[in-house]
Design an enzyme around this catalytic site. Structure first.
Site, mmCIF file in Angstrom:
data_model
loop_
_atom_site.group_PDB
_atom_site.id
_atom_site.type_symbol
_atom_site.label_atom_id
_atom_site.label_comp_id
_atom_site.label_asym_id
_atom_site.label_seq_id
_atom_site.Cartn_x
_atom_site.Cartn_y
_atom_site.Cartn_z
ATOM 1 N N LYS A 67 0.856 -1.190 0.000
ATOM 2 C CA LYS A 67 0.000 0.000 0.000
ATOM 3 C C LYS A 67 0.886 1.231 0.000
ATOM 4 O O LYS A 67 2.045 1.215 0.426
ATOM 5 C CB LYS A 67 -0.940 0.020 1.213
ATOM 6 C CG LYS A 67 -0.257 0.067 2.590
ATOM 7 C CD LYS A 67 0.187 1.421 3.070
ATOM 8 C CE LYS A 67 0.791 1.361 4.475
ATOM 9 N NZ LYS A 67 1.504 2.611 4.847
ATOM 10 N N MET B 68 11.082 -4.739 5.029
ATOM 11 C CA MET B 68 10.615 -4.481 6.382
ATOM 12 C C MET B 68 10.952 -3.031 6.744
ATOM 13 O O MET B 68 11.989 -2.505 6.352
ATOM 14 C CB MET B 68 11.272 -5.454 7.368
ATOM 15 C CG MET B 68 10.900 -6.904 7.111
ATOM 16 S SD MET B 68 11.776 -8.065 8.184
ATOM 17 C CE MET B 68 11.083 -7.629 9.785
ATOM 18 N N GLY C 71 9.481 -0.403 5.663
ATOM 19 C CA GLY C 71 9.475 0.391 4.440
ATOM 20 C C GLY C 71 8.297 1.331 4.288
ATOM 21 O O GLY C 71 8.273 2.155 3.383
ATOM 22 N N GLY C 72 7.262 1.182 5.126
ATOM 23 C CA GLY C 72 6.076 2.018 4.980
ATOM 24 C C GLY C 72 5.113 1.534 3.923
ATOM 25 O O GLY C 72 4.167 2.243 3.560
ATOM 26 N N LEU C 73 5.337 0.308 3.420
ATOM 27 C CA LEU C 73 4.467 -0.257 2.388
ATOM 28 C C LEU C 73 3.437 -1.220 2.957
ATOM 29 O O LEU C 73 2.648 -1.799 2.213
ATOM 30 C CB LEU C 73 5.312 -0.982 1.330
ATOM 31 C CG LEU C 73 6.327 -0.117 0.575
ATOM 32 C CD1 LEU C 73 7.185 -0.982 -0.344
ATOM 33 C CD2 LEU C 73 5.624 0.975 -0.222
ATOM 34 N N GLY C 74 3.453 -1.410 4.279
ATOM 35 C CA GLY C 74 2.455 -2.268 4.919
ATOM 36 C C GLY C 74 2.692 -3.742 4.721
ATOM 37 O O GLY C 74 1.751 -4.542 4.805
ATOM 38 N N SER D 13 1.574 -6.097 7.625
ATOM 39 C CA SER D 13 0.120 -6.026 7.770
ATOM 40 C C SER D 13 -0.589 -6.720 6.620
ATOM 41 O O SER D 13 -1.593 -7.410 6.806
ATOM 42 C CB SER D 13 -0.334 -4.565 7.854
ATOM 43 O OG SER D 13 0.165 -3.936 9.013
ATOM 44 N N SER D 14 -0.061 -6.535 5.411
ATOM 45 C CA SER D 14 -0.658 -7.170 4.241
ATOM 46 C C SER D 14 -0.504 -8.683 4.305
ATOM 47 O O SER D 14 -1.437 -9.438 3.981
ATOM 48 C CB SER D 14 -0.015 -6.624 2.962
ATOM 49 O OG SER D 14 -0.663 -7.109 1.817
ATOM 50 N N ASP E 280 -2.981 -1.097 10.428
ATOM 51 C CA ASP E 280 -3.086 -1.127 8.968
ATOM 52 C C ASP E 280 -3.741 -2.395 8.434
ATOM 53 O O ASP E 280 -4.081 -2.452 7.252
ATOM 54 C CB ASP E 280 -1.702 -1.011 8.329
ATOM 55 C CG ASP E 280 -1.129 0.393 8.386
ATOM 56 O OD1 ASP E 280 -1.858 1.309 8.797
ATOM 57 O OD2 ASP E 280 0.045 0.564 8.024
#
Length: 283
Positions: free
Chosen positions: A11, A95, A97-100, A103-104, A136
């Site tokens: 994300k 890890m 990275g702010g890309l979730g 959580s994904s 998230d």
């Protein structure tokens, strides 16, 4: 059905405002989440003995602490299911990275195992389980680009533009607690309405964490400055990934050809429906 192979998409936070700090230490946010057609992959195979296995493990993360394993355990516990699964993770998202990514992965485990185990469980119930794993996770469970408030769990589906993006990870891991604990972080951005945020559009969107992350992690600032030479660029989440929005795929290819050593970069298309939901036929 005994096996499933499913995406765990990245994300982006297309914008992120920090509007306050709660008594429990969490921050109040306003953000726009959008999915990418790029991410991790989970291969799930049903077991009859109730065991959950995960291969490979993540460096520095104990098996039982991994969000995928925790998600599987929560689903077993809440449903009373006695089945298990062998889970193979193909990790593409960095890890921190702010890309979730974590959580994904957890959301894909919850939705995929619910399908594999043939559980009569709703998206609402899975989103509630997901929230116990991280703020998230619910947006990945619900599978729609969304305007999010609270700590990111109050979601309203939205339709955003779906451009191409170049995403760069500058080779470091950002510690989210360090960012939200920094004294210089802007925490008092006045709340706005979803309608106003959408009306302002991508050229006005910003990330309140960006200036703080720049100061704490100079490598992120270097990546932002470099990418901004091609198109206006933003931090996603608390980083470390930065991204720019582009009209054409060949523009992205041209930028990627210039990325230097030490940075991981990729191009992806924005998606308003999660690739996970598309794979499961939930859209």
């Amino acid at each position: 059905m005994s096996e499933l192979s499913l995406p765990a998409p990245a994300k982006l936070n297309r914008m992120l405002h920090v509007t306050g700090r709660r008594a429990d230490g969490y921050h109040e946010l306003q953000t726009l989440f959008q999915f990418l057609d790029h991410g991790d992959t989970l291969d799930l195979r049903r077991r009859e003995d109730g065991r959950i296995t995960l291969t490979p493990g993540l460096p520095g993360v104990e098996h039982d602490a991994n969000l995928i394993v925790r998600a599987a355990g929560l689903l077993q516990e809440s449903s009373g299911c006695r089945l298990g699964a062998d889970i193979a993770l193909t990790k593409r998202l960095p890890m921190g990275g702010g890309l979730g990514g974590g959580s994904s992965d957890a959301a894909t485990a919850l939705l995929g195992l619910a399908r594999l185990w043939e559980l009569p469980v709703s998206l609402d119930a899975l989103a509630s389980l997901g929230l116990r794993l991280g703020a998230d996770v619910p947006v990945f469970i619900r599978g729609r680009a969304a305007w999010a408030e609270g700590i990111g769990e109050r979601l309203t589906p939205v339709e955003l533009d779906t451009p191409w993006f170049v995403v760069i990870h500058p080779g470091i891991e950002v510690a989210t607690p360090a960012v939200f604990g920094a004294s210089q972080l802007t925490r008092e951005t006045p709340p706005i309405s979803m309608a106003r945020a959408l009306q302002e559009g991508p050229h006005a969107w910003r990330n309140d964490c960006q200036s703080t992350v720049r100061r704490l992690y100079p490598a992120v600032g270097e990546a932002l400055d470099w990418l901004s030479g091609f198109a206006p660029s933003l931090l996603t989440g608390t980083g470390a990934c930065v991204f720019c929005r582009l009209t054409h795929s060949d523009e992205a290819d041209s930028i990627l050809a210039r990325v230097g050593d030490g940075w991981h970069a990729f191009k992806a298309r924005g998606r308003n429906i999660s690739p996970l939901h598309q794979a499961l036929g939930l859209h």
